[in-house]
Design an enzyme around this catalytic site. Structure first.
Site, short mmCIF file in Angstrom:
data_model
loop_
_atom_site.label_atom_id
_atom_site.label_comp_id
_atom_site.label_asym_id
_atom_site.label_seq_id
_atom_site.Cartn_x
_atom_site.Cartn_y
_atom_site.Cartn_z
N GLU A 524 0.59 -0.98 -0.14
CA GLU A 524 -0.30 -0.11 -0.24
C GLU A 524 0.65 1.72 -0.99
OE1 GLU A 524 -2.91 -3.02 1.14
OE2 GLU A 524 -0.22 -2.53 2.02
N PHE A 552 -3.79 2.28 7.34
CA PHE A 552 -3.18 1.67 7.97
C PHE A 552 -1.99 1.94 7.24
CE2 PHE A 552 -7.01 2.59 10.31
CZ PHE A 552 -7.07 3.65 11.19
N HIS A 591 -12.41 -5.21 8.07
CA HIS A 591 -12.51 -5.34 6.57
C HIS A 591 -13.66 -4.31 6.66
CE1 HIS A 591 -10.09 -8.84 5.43
NE2 HIS A 591 -9.91 -8.27 4.26
#
Length: 802
Positions: A524, A552, A591
């Protein structure tokens, strides 16, 4: 300053170039020495310098061409000066925090010294031609934080080279011929951002030339505690490319070896530029003559033997010896160069200091005059005189000193209506506006190109408008967007081949190709970094964080780099990237999160948009694509399989930023919410209606910005009660919304009941449908909260429920 144009190898070691390099190395060293003295003498707050790295940075700059990018380290002053991006007067202006953008074009006094940036925007906020500049991306202090975006900058060169539709965009690229010079201190290679970036660069095969300045320490911690095998080049040996496998080239060189440095950087740049292969240059035996920073001395942790070795292997000393040994100059000639360099830097320091002091003198003198006038007319002359004298005696007064003195004086003038008091009030108000510009402006775009200037275009429907699954609406929207704008790209985990996990890009990779809709690894941080770098180079990337909870992983890059970019350069640089994700209700801890409070407190500088359905999301994307700010868009995760009517103007409809929408009118209680909670609140409103309670439901639609026209207060004036409902933790976005409405819009004046918040539990949601029900607010929770508010006012009409 010396600007290194593209130099042929036969010209690299001419006497003229060698002595120019020696002069600049000497100037840079003097700047470091004088900079430290200025801090220790109290003229500056903090200093961190590039002494000991002059020679390798000069060699790197020799291979740097117009259009290239440096995404670097806060010790790169010699590199930046060698490419004409920094004058020594600017160097000291930044050290003093001079807020004039002409004095410090890199950050307008907003960043500590050593943080450099090329101004890519003109006075109207329009892109200048990057290919005409030696480009530096605005440096940041967080270690290794400069690397994710370096990957994106290099990836842009790959796209500009391989995508014919981009070949005409000469303002940003000459068909991908630009390379990116990443720089980092050796200790920071222990950071995950470094490893993630290097791995992704090897996978993507992009022209990233990564220099590691290895001085053997991370502040006081020696390399043996930092890096496997005490060598980053050895630790990365498995990444070395060979005839069978792609990877990157790894080169090593000593920081004091001038000819080897030049040869190494010429080779590294040629590989990057011609082959689009990443290269790691491990620059070893770097010294740090003044230690890490002005915060302390390296003598506390380095042995005497180490300090002696560093003195002997200082790159400037070794450079001088090499010049003398090879007969390029005499000792007298080099002594003269050093004296002249010292004088040049001293004069630059004096000029910068003089300009800095002069920039504040007008306000200071006016304050002194106004205070004297107040002394002559006020009954509290003694107290004001004491304040004026204290200000007069302040050594090198700052803006805050004058402002503080005037504000304190006004306390003693309260109740008086004299010309002196009016003059001081006007002085304070003018300074407030000017200091707002100096210190708090340009968090978002102030230009005509701001997405805040995009007008609303409502969705239009015809008699034949079909009802489709919401994911199909998104797929059709992205199909249209990619068809009409070649700058738009999308990337993320599972975005390409399967069209993202919720099918918003289904089938589009086959239509538009892998260069435009791209799968990535599970990384990410560098997905966001790719987007930042691409947006910095004139493209319009949409980067996907698969689930909101995963953000995050990328938060440091989002908050330290992207969110502050426009602010820390005072609109010198921008990166209008869109971060697309999905969140709110589904199943389980990882999720179904809604960590909105964390985003609001971390991402000032981005727009944070929370559409309740895919039609709203598409409208937001259209708005953002017409603007020049970055944004985070959180689509409702449980909405993709719901039905929505397909607008006829899908490609032109626009949802304005910061404008709430009333979903249901009512008279008893206002409920303010967003995202997936809109459906929950509307369901509860139906249930409450059957009990005689009329609910007005407001979808804020965007949290940053929030209700820019203060429309919510009009609803509160009507209902006199307000509930803020969301799925975040207690004290998160609901508390933020309450502050915005109750405090900023003065809603407390109209309330007959205490304002309330309704949030999720103070933990991540448990798995399963029951886990969702007992972790996050449902329709029954909304019903009960509103019912209790009404019962407080009319207990006879609304008897106790439980």
């Amino acid at each position: 300053m010396i600007v290194n144009e593209s130099i042929s190898e036969t010209d690299l070691l001419t006497r003229e170039k060698i002595l120019r390099d020696y002069r600049l190395a000497s100037e840079s060293r003097q700047a470091s020495l004088l900079g430290r003295r200025e801090v220790m003498g109290g003229r500056a707050k903090f200093g961190i310098f590039g002494d000991g790295k002059e020679l390798p940075q000069l060699a790197a700059a020799t291979a740097f061409r117009r259009g290239d990018f440096r995404s670097g380290y806060y010790r790169d002053q010699t590199f930046v000066a060698a490419t004409g991006q920094l004058t020594w007067t600017e160097f000291f202006a930044q050290l003093y925090a001079h807020t004039d953008v002409e004095a410090d074009p890199h950050s307008a006094g907003r960043q500590m010294n050593g943080h450099y940036a090329t101004r890519w925007l003109d006075e109207a906020g329009q892109w200048r031609t990057q290919t005409e500049f030696y480009n530096s991306v605005s440096d940041i202090a967080p270690t290794a934080g400069q690397l994710p975006r370096a990957l994106g900058l290099a990836y842009a060169s790959k796209l500009y080279r391989q995508n014919p539709d981009l070949h005409t965009r000469m303002q940003f690229s000459r068909q991908g011929n630009e390379i990116v010079f990443g720089t980092i201190g050796d200790a920071s290679t222990s950071q995950g951002m470094f490893w993630e970036t290097m791995n992704a660069a090897g996978v993507l095969q992009v022209p990233l030339l990564m220099s590691v300045w290895d001085d053997g320490y991370g502040i006081s911690v020696p390399i043996e505690y930092q890096t496997t095998k005490a060598s980053i080049s050895k630790a990365l040996a498995g990444f070395q490319r060979d005839e069978k496998d792609k990877g990157f080239e790894i080169l090593t060189v000593m920081a004091w070896d001038y000819t080897a440095l030049i040869e190494t950087y010429q080779k590294a740049a040629r590989i990057c530029r011609e082959e689009h292969v990443p290269v790691l240059v491990h620059v070893q035996q770097v010294t740090q003559p003044q230690g890490h920073s002005t915060s302390g001395s390296h003598e506390r942790y380095k042995s005497k033997d180490r300090l002696t070795w560093e003195k002997e292997h200082d790159c400037n000393r070794q450079f001088r010896l090499w010049i003398l040994e090879n007969g390029y100059a005499t000792p007298d000639e080099l002594d003269r160069i050093e004296r002249e360099a010292a004088q040049v830097v001293k004069q630059a320091k004096q000029d910068a200091w003089g300009a800095y002091v002069a920039s504040m003198k007008g306000d200071f003198d006016e304050a002194m005059t106004l205070l004297q006038q107040a002394i002559e007319s006020s009954a509290n002359a003694g107290a004001i005189a004491a304040l004026r004298e204290q200000l007069r005696q302040t050594h090198t007064p700052l803006r805050r000193d004058a402002v503080a003195a005037v504000r304190k004086a006004l306390r003693h003038l309260r109740g008086e209506n004299s010309p002196a008091r009016q003059g001081l009030l006007a002085w304070v108000e003018r300074n407030k506006l000017e200091n707002e510009d100096r210190f708090s402006s340009h968090l978002y775009s102030p230009y005509a190109s701001s997405p805040m200037n995009v007008a609303a275009v409502p969705a239009e429907y015809g008699a034949e408008s079909p009802v489709v699954d919401a994911y199909q609406l998104m797929q059709r929207y992205f199909d249209s967007l990619f068809s009409r704008d070649a700058r738009v790209l999308a990337m993320g985990e599972d975005v390409g081949q399967i069209g993202d996990v919720n099918q918003g890009f289904a089938g589009l990779q086959d239509k538009f190709g892998k260069l435009r809709i791209t799968d990535t690894g599970i990384r990410e941080t560098t997905i966001v970094g790719q987007g930042i770098g691409l947006a910095m180079r004139g493209l319009r990337p949409i980067v996907e964080i698969q689930y909101f909870d995963y953000i995050f992983y990328a938060l440091a890059t989002l908050t330290d780099d992207l969110a502050t970019l426009r602010y820390r350069t005072k609109s010198g640089q921008i990166a209008p990237v869109i971060v697309r994700t999905r969140g709110h209700r589904l199943e389980g801890i990882w999720h179904s999160g809604s960590p909105m409070g964390a985003m609001l407190n971390s991402l000032r500088g981005l727009h944070v948009l929370v559409p309740r359905n895919m039609t709203q999301a598409a409208g937001f994307y259209n708005t953002l694509m017409q603007g020049d700010d970055p944004a985070l868009v959180i689509e409702p995760l449980n909405g993709y399989r719901l039905k929505e009517r397909l607008p006829e103007n899908l490609d032109t409809m626009c949802v304005p930023l910061g404008v709430p929408q009333i979903l249901r009118e009512g008279t008893d209680v206002t409920i303010v919410t967003y995202g997936s909670m809109c459906r929950v609140v509307l369901e509860a409103a139906e249930q409450l209606q059957s009990f005689g309670i009329s609910i007005e439901v407001i979808d804020v639609q965007s949290l940053l910005p929030f209700d820019i026209h203060h429309s919510i207060i009009e609803s509160v004036k009507k209902t006199n009660r307000v509930l803020f409902a969301d799925e975040d933790f207690p004290g998160g976005a609901s508390a933020y919304m309450m502050q915005k409405v109750v405090e900023e819009q003065n809603a407390y004046r109209w309330l007959d009941s205490a304002p309330r918040t309704l949030t999720a539990q103070a933990h991540r949601p448990a798995y399963g449908s029951d886990g969702d029900y007992f972790s996050k607010p449902g329709a029954e929770d909304v019903f009960d909260a509103v019912y209790e508010m009404m019962r407080e006012a009319e207990p006879a009409r609304f008897p106790e429920l439980y």
